[in-house]
Scaffold this motif. Structure first.
Motif, short mmCIF file in Angstrom:
data_model
loop_
_atom_site.label_atom_id
_atom_site.label_comp_id
_atom_site.label_asym_id
_atom_site.label_seq_id
_atom_site.Cartn_x
_atom_site.Cartn_y
_atom_site.Cartn_z
N PHE A 45 0.52 -1.15 -0.29
CA PHE A 45 0.20 -0.17 -0.49
C PHE A 45 0.98 1.25 -0.15
CE2 PHE A 45 -2.44 3.28 2.51
CZ PHE A 45 -3.02 3.86 1.44
N MET A 46 1.70 1.40 1.00
CA MET A 46 2.73 2.55 0.94
C MET A 46 3.18 2.41 -0.59
SD MET A 46 4.20 2.15 4.50
CE MET A 46 5.79 2.08 4.00
N ILE A 47 3.67 1.32 -1.56
CA ILE A 47 4.38 1.65 -2.38
C ILE A 47 3.17 2.33 -3.62
CG2 ILE A 47 5.51 0.39 -4.52
CD1 ILE A 47 7.22 -0.96 -2.63
N PHE A 48 2.38 1.37 -3.62
CA PHE A 48 1.08 1.95 -4.13
C PHE A 48 0.70 3.68 -4.12
CE2 PHE A 48 -3.28 3.42 -4.70
CZ PHE A 48 -3.72 3.02 -6.01
N SER A 49 0.74 3.45 -3.10
CA SER A 49 0.27 5.51 -2.52
C SER A 49 1.38 6.47 -3.32
CB SER A 49 -0.15 5.44 -0.89
OG SER A 49 1.40 5.20 -0.01
N GLY A 50 3.01 5.99 -2.79
CA GLY A 50 3.92 6.86 -3.51
C GLY A 50 3.23 6.95 -5.28
N LEU A 51 3.21 6.32 -5.83
CA LEU A 51 3.22 5.97 -6.87
C LEU A 51 2.06 6.47 -7.71
CD1 LEU A 51 4.16 1.96 -7.92
CD2 LEU A 51 5.85 4.71 -8.91
N PHE A 52 0.83 6.42 -6.55
CA PHE A 52 -0.21 7.14 -7.13
C PHE A 52 0.05 8.81 -7.18
CE2 PHE A 52 -4.42 9.60 -5.63
CZ PHE A 52 -5.25 9.37 -6.44
#
Length: 94
Positions: A45-52
């Protein structure tokens, strides 16, 4: 309106990783299969939020001050998530 929604979503993503600290207070969250699953899910989730947030900032042209703060913090979260995945991979391979 669209830029306000992207900013709100990115801002909400700032606070979700801190809920891991609340979950880790339970005894079941400290045992091996549950702990690995929790950390993997939160890291993803943290990687996704950074990419988002990076996508919203660059491609969506959402460049207000709050989004700049979200970009910095979510990028740090993404780096931490990548580091967590790398540490788990090293311990699995050794």
């Amino acid at each position: 309106m669209k830029k306000n929604v992207w900013t709100a979503v990115s801002t909400a993503m700032l606070f979700l990783p801190w809920t891991l600290l609340l979950l880790r207070m339970n005894a079941w969250a400290l045992e091996s299969p549950a702990a690995e699953t929790l950390i993997s899910c939160y890291s993803a989730f943290m990687i996704f939020s950074g990419l988002f947030t990076l996508f919203a900032y660059t491609k969506g042209n959402v460049r207000n001050n709050l989004m700049k703060v979200c970009l910095v913090i979510n990028s740090l979260y993404a780096a931490g998530g990548i580091a967590a995945f790398c540490m788990m991979a090293v311990t699995k391979l050794s």
